[in-house]
Motif scaffolding. Structure first.
Motif: not given
Length: 434
Positions: A129-138
């Motif tokens: 149910g999460t459709v957005g936000g702030l994300c870290y990659s490597s």
């Protein structure tokens, strides 16, 4: 059961809806209609009898969906490349990073490995149910590219910048980090989040460059702040040996001197803030992403970092929202995050409601991401994004929202099962899961 009715002008969604306006304000519609145009925007929304009469619809021909429609989740701080280590043993933040997290992230240098992981992860997050936000990659631009290729919704993703105090297999020169953040910000624009990992691993020059790239390309900035007392001591010890920072007094001051504070900057954790740090965050309208499952006691599968003081945040007027911090947090579902937020605060003798937790997991995130005018609300002109969850009809009739949410979350016995609680995820009127 869930099935929208389609005609040539709009899709019709009927069922119980909960619309969230704030920590305290909501509207529960036991029987509502949402009419959704081909562009995914809501043409009309409200009580079924009123909307039906206004459009000449025969309600007897429109069967209501079971369960409850809710606004979807926005996870404001998580690391998609840490999904594989989220349930690894945790003793403390720094040891967990060194033993599990950094080696796991190093594998994302391989493009095919990153592609396979991205294909699975970005499908699974929609299922929660999460459709957005702030994300870290490597640190690897190839992993960032794969995440951008597979992520649907309103996710802003950044490759972390790491130039010092990092393992040899996961470090960049300052020049490489600066070139990377400028290149990626220009390539992805507002989908990109400039992401210095945190002050002890990122040289001031790279953090300055990230702040400048964010301003130039309308990007968000994200990093970590005041997660543990041991971390703060470590950070200050490092920076007091760096020219221009010899007299630095707080962790926040380091970021401030690098130009990173502001309304599009989101600081993860922020548990051990001093009064002057609260004041500076408030003055600059900076934002906090609180991560209760990650910061929870070790016996609750967290890192034992402490409890975020949301009451102080509200006293100082600092905006905040909830986040999973995968993989410091053990589970991806924001329902698990909500449960942890309420449980930990109540265990500490502090007031916490599921309604507050729901708002801080949904609409608050949309507002922080500057999407409050089109996302996170059931109203005419808004995008029709939502999730559908099971809900007892007797609870719906009673209309006690706190009891409804408590019952929904309490119905899940094993925390891992929260990932399967959502029955449908809808973006712009189209099912992306269910």
């Amino acid at each position: 059961m869930f099935a929208p009715i389609l005609n040539r002008e709009f899709a019709i969604f009927r069922g119980a809806f909960l619309d969230i306006a704030s920590d305290q304000d909501y509207t529960l519609y036991p029987d509502a209609l949402a009419l959704v145009g081909p562009d995914g925007k809501i043409l009309a929304f409200g009580a079924a009898d009123a909307v039906g009469a206004g459009y000449g619809l025969d309600l007897e021909q429109i069967e209501p969906s079971e369960g409850l429609f809710l606004p979807p989740f926005y996870d404001m701080h998580f690391h998609w490349v840490q999904d594989g280590v989220r349930e690894m043993p945790k003793i403390s933040l720094i040891e967990w990073l060194q033993e599990y997290t950094f080696p796991a992230e190093a594998e994302f240098a391989d493009s095919e490995y990153a592609r396979k992981k991205a294909e699975v992860f970005w499908k699974r997050i929609l299922q929660t149910g999460t459709v957005g936000g702030l994300c870290y990659s490597s640190i690897h631009e190839t992993a960032l590219e794969q995440a951008m290729n597979f992520a649907q919704g309103e996710f802003k993703i950044g490759n972390v910048l790491m130039t010092m105090n990092s393992p040899d297999f996961l470090v960049q020169s300052e020049e490489e980090a600066i070139a990377s953040v400028n290149r990626c910000a220009e390539r992805y624009g507002s989908r990109y989040a400039c992401s210095p990992r945190f002050a002890p691993t990122t040289a001031p020059s790279a953090m300055n460059a990230a702040a400048e790239a964010a301003a130039k390309n309308s990007c968000f900035l994200q990093t970590h702040l005041d997660e543990t007392l041991k971390e703060i001591e470590w950070v200050l010890g490092i920076y007091r040996e760096i020219e221009g920072f010899e007299d630095v007094q707080t962790y926040t001051e380091i970021y401030d001197r690098c130009g990173m504070l502001g309304p599009k900057t989101v600081f993860g954790h922020s548990i051990h803030l001093l009064p002057q740090e609260w004041e500076r965050l408030a003055e600059t309208d900076s934002v906090i992403a609180s991560c209760p499952t990650s910061n929870a006691p070790i016996n609750q599968l967290g890192l034992g970092s402490g409890l975020f003081d949301y009451q102080l945040a509200e006293k100082y007027g600092v905006r905040w929202a909830l986040a999973s911090d995968i993989g410091g947090g053990p589970f991806l579902s924001m329902f698990d995050v909500m449960r942890s937020f309420v449980q930990q605060n109540r265990d500490a003798g502090l007031p916490a409601s599921y309604l507050k937790a729901l708002y801080r997991s949904t609409r608050a995130g949309a507002e922080i991401l500057d999407l409050g005018g089109c996302k996170g609300k059931f109203a005419e002109g808004f995008d029709f994004d939502c999730i559908r969850v099971p809900m007892d009809e007797n609870l719906l009739r009673q209309r006690d929202v706190e009891e409804m949410l408590s019952s929904l979350i309490g119905s899940v016995e094993e925390r891992a099962a929260f990932d399967g609680l959502v029955e449908d995820t809808i973006l712009l009127g189209k099912s992306v899961f269910g």
